[in-house]
Design a protein around this motif. Structure first.
Motif, mmCIF file in Angstrom:
data_model
loop_
_atom_site.group_PDB
_atom_site.id
_atom_site.type_symbol
_atom_site.label_atom_id
_atom_site.label_comp_id
_atom_site.label_asym_id
_atom_site.label_seq_id
_atom_site.Cartn_x
_atom_site.Cartn_y
_atom_site.Cartn_z
ATOM 1 N N PHE A 32 1.222 -1.540 -0.056
ATOM 2 C CA PHE A 32 0.075 0.059 0.188
ATOM 3 C C PHE A 32 1.401 1.207 -0.017
ATOM 4 N N ILE A 33 0.279 2.255 -0.648
ATOM 5 C CA ILE A 33 1.726 3.483 -1.353
ATOM 6 C C ILE A 33 0.436 4.405 -1.101
ATOM 7 N N SER A 34 1.035 6.029 -0.020
ATOM 8 C CA SER A 34 -0.550 6.733 0.630
ATOM 9 C C SER A 34 0.384 7.830 -0.276
ATOM 10 N N ALA A 35 -0.495 8.795 -1.021
ATOM 11 C CA ALA A 35 -0.128 9.748 -1.525
ATOM 12 C C ALA A 35 -0.876 11.328 -1.145
ATOM 13 N N ASP A 36 -0.820 11.999 -0.540
ATOM 14 C CA ASP A 36 -1.511 12.714 0.336
ATOM 15 C C ASP A 36 -1.556 14.892 0.033
ATOM 16 N N ASN A 37 -2.040 15.444 0.372
ATOM 17 C CA ASN A 37 -1.094 16.599 0.161
ATOM 18 C C ASN A 37 -1.829 17.637 0.762
ATOM 19 N N GLY A 38 -1.737 19.016 1.089
ATOM 20 C CA GLY A 38 -2.777 19.969 2.071
ATOM 21 C C GLY A 38 -2.608 19.800 3.303
ATOM 22 N N ASN A 39 -3.851 20.095 3.989
ATOM 23 C CA ASN A 39 -4.198 20.019 5.200
ATOM 24 C C ASN A 39 -4.468 18.726 5.299
ATOM 25 N N ILE A 40 -3.727 17.320 6.474
ATOM 26 C CA ILE A 40 -3.898 16.442 6.846
ATOM 27 C C ILE A 40 -4.378 16.627 7.908
ATOM 28 N N ILE A 41 -5.535 15.573 8.294
ATOM 29 C CA ILE A 41 -6.148 14.959 9.912
ATOM 30 C C ILE A 41 -5.794 14.169 9.945
ATOM 31 N N PRO A 42 -6.038 14.532 11.279
ATOM 32 C CA PRO A 42 -5.589 12.617 12.061
ATOM 33 C C PRO A 42 -5.598 11.760 11.481
ATOM 34 N N GLN A 43 -6.808 12.372 11.333
ATOM 35 C CA GLN A 43 -7.298 10.486 10.840
ATOM 36 C C GLN A 43 -6.909 9.539 9.604
ATOM 37 N N ILE A 44 -6.540 10.966 8.715
ATOM 38 C CA ILE A 44 -5.960 10.030 7.642
ATOM 39 C C ILE A 44 -4.746 10.476 7.266
ATOM 40 N N PHE A 45 -3.540 10.570 8.630
ATOM 41 C CA PHE A 45 -2.852 10.746 8.401
ATOM 42 C C PHE A 45 -2.294 9.071 9.353
ATOM 43 N N ASN A 46 -2.998 9.352 10.339
ATOM 44 C CA ASN A 46 -2.684 7.783 10.978
ATOM 45 C C ASN A 46 -3.211 6.242 9.685
ATOM 46 N N VAL A 47 -3.999 6.356 8.654
ATOM 47 C CA VAL A 47 -4.635 5.985 7.737
ATOM 48 C C VAL A 47 -3.194 5.224 6.526
ATOM 49 N N SER A 48 -2.292 6.725 6.617
ATOM 50 C CA SER A 48 -1.358 6.853 5.805
ATOM 51 C C SER A 48 -0.221 5.945 6.068
ATOM 52 N N LEU A 49 -0.059 6.276 7.343
ATOM 53 C CA LEU A 49 0.688 5.579 8.413
ATOM 54 C C LEU A 49 0.852 3.783 8.182
ATOM 55 N N ALA A 50 -0.584 3.344 8.104
ATOM 56 C CA ALA A 50 -0.455 2.005 7.730
ATOM 57 C C ALA A 50 -0.033 1.560 6.782
ATOM 58 N N LEU A 104 3.159 14.928 -8.147
ATOM 59 C CA LEU A 104 1.934 13.710 -6.755
ATOM 60 C C LEU A 104 1.815 12.639 -7.537
ATOM 61 N N GLU A 105 0.661 12.572 -8.090
ATOM 62 C CA GLU A 105 0.268 11.421 -8.789
ATOM 63 C C GLU A 105 1.080 10.967 -9.619
ATOM 64 N N ALA A 106 1.514 11.402 -10.604
ATOM 65 C CA ALA A 106 2.365 10.350 -11.005
ATOM 66 C C ALA A 106 3.681 9.753 -10.704
ATOM 67 N N VAL A 107 4.336 10.953 -9.645
ATOM 68 C CA VAL A 107 4.840 10.356 -8.523
ATOM 69 C C VAL A 107 4.694 8.568 -8.123
ATOM 70 N N ALA A 108 3.599 8.347 -7.357
ATOM 71 C CA ALA A 108 2.791 7.544 -7.000
ATOM 72 C C ALA A 108 2.706 6.774 -7.360
#
Length: 255
Positions: free
Chosen positions: A112-130, A200-204
């Protein structure tokens, strides 16, 4: 729902498209609201199960290019939750949904690869950490400020951060209301790459294709070894729920 094959999907909650051995999953709308609505919750979990059970998929990209502010997201969610007499049940649904998403990512043989931008809320950050690999745009900001608007963030943040950073830096991040910007996140090692928003999308996708070319047995085997210390994650998430309810004065619901 529009379906071109069983992996290509498009609904109110997410869209997904398969390219080779890679699936790109794009979340839509307010992820907190969606996680409290049964049909949306089930759609995401069912799709995760579909991907994890297929030999045709090797890498999953979770792409989030939202321009919504975390405060707006939190306010919209808690306004909806607290406006109903069943707000506790809705909160439980959200907690359980994030538990299931986190467990499916960690326990899956897929990379699993997460790709995020902008202001990231804690719950979404936690999903990326997984996830197994994290990419953010250079405009990304991890914020704790929305915590003032509701309960502690859900999703195993303390579990994953303590493994990555140790307890001292984990305390510093979780108990601070300061912003963590992209360059600091990279220096801390909580993300793997920082790129421009336009890339972001191309690198992901390029990163996903790189891992998709690895032998499937090697990729899944190494992931299982790396995640060996996460074998108690399910118990941790249950304990996390108990502590979240305790902070809200609802600990009696866990007995």
């Amino acid at each position: 729902m529009t379906v071109s094959n069983h992996f290509d999907q498009n609904n109110d909650n997410f869209s997904a498209k398969k390219t080779g051995k890679v699936v790109v999953l794009r979340f839509k709308g307010n992820p907190l609201l969606n996680s409290a609505i049964v049909k949306d919750r089930d759609a995401v979990l069912d799709y995760f199960d579909l991907v994890s059970s297929s030999d045709a998929i090797q890498v999953v990209v979770l792409l989030n290019q939202s321009k919504r502010s975390p405060r707006e997201t939190y306010c919209e969610f808690y306004k909806m939750i607290l406006s109903t007499q069943y707000w506790v049940n809705s909160l439980f649904k959200m907690y359980r949904t994030f538990d299931q998403i986190i467990l499916r990512i960690v326990e899956s043989d897929k990379f699993f690869i997460s790709a995020d931008n902008g202001n990231i809320i804690p719950q979404i950050f936690n999903v990326s950490l997984a996830c197994d690999y994290r990419i953010i745009a250079n405009d990304a900001v991890f914020e704790n400020a929305p915590l003032e608007l509701g309960p502690m963030p859900k999703g195993g943040g303390a579990f994953f951060l303590s493994r990555l950073l140790g307890s001292v830096k984990t305390y510093d991040l979780l108990l601070s209301d300061r912003e963590v910007r992209a360059d600091e996140a990279l220096n801390l090692g909580i993300v793997n790459q920082v790129v421009s928003y336009d890339d972001l999308e191309a690198v992901a996708l390029a990163t996903a294709q790189y891992y998709a070319e690895k032998p499937a047995t090697s990729l899944s085997g190494i992931k299982r070894i790396v995640n060996y210390t996460a074998k108690d994650l399910k118990k941790y998430l249950e304990f996390e729920n108990e502590q979240l309810l305790r902070t809200m004065g609802l600990s009696h619901l866990t007995s």
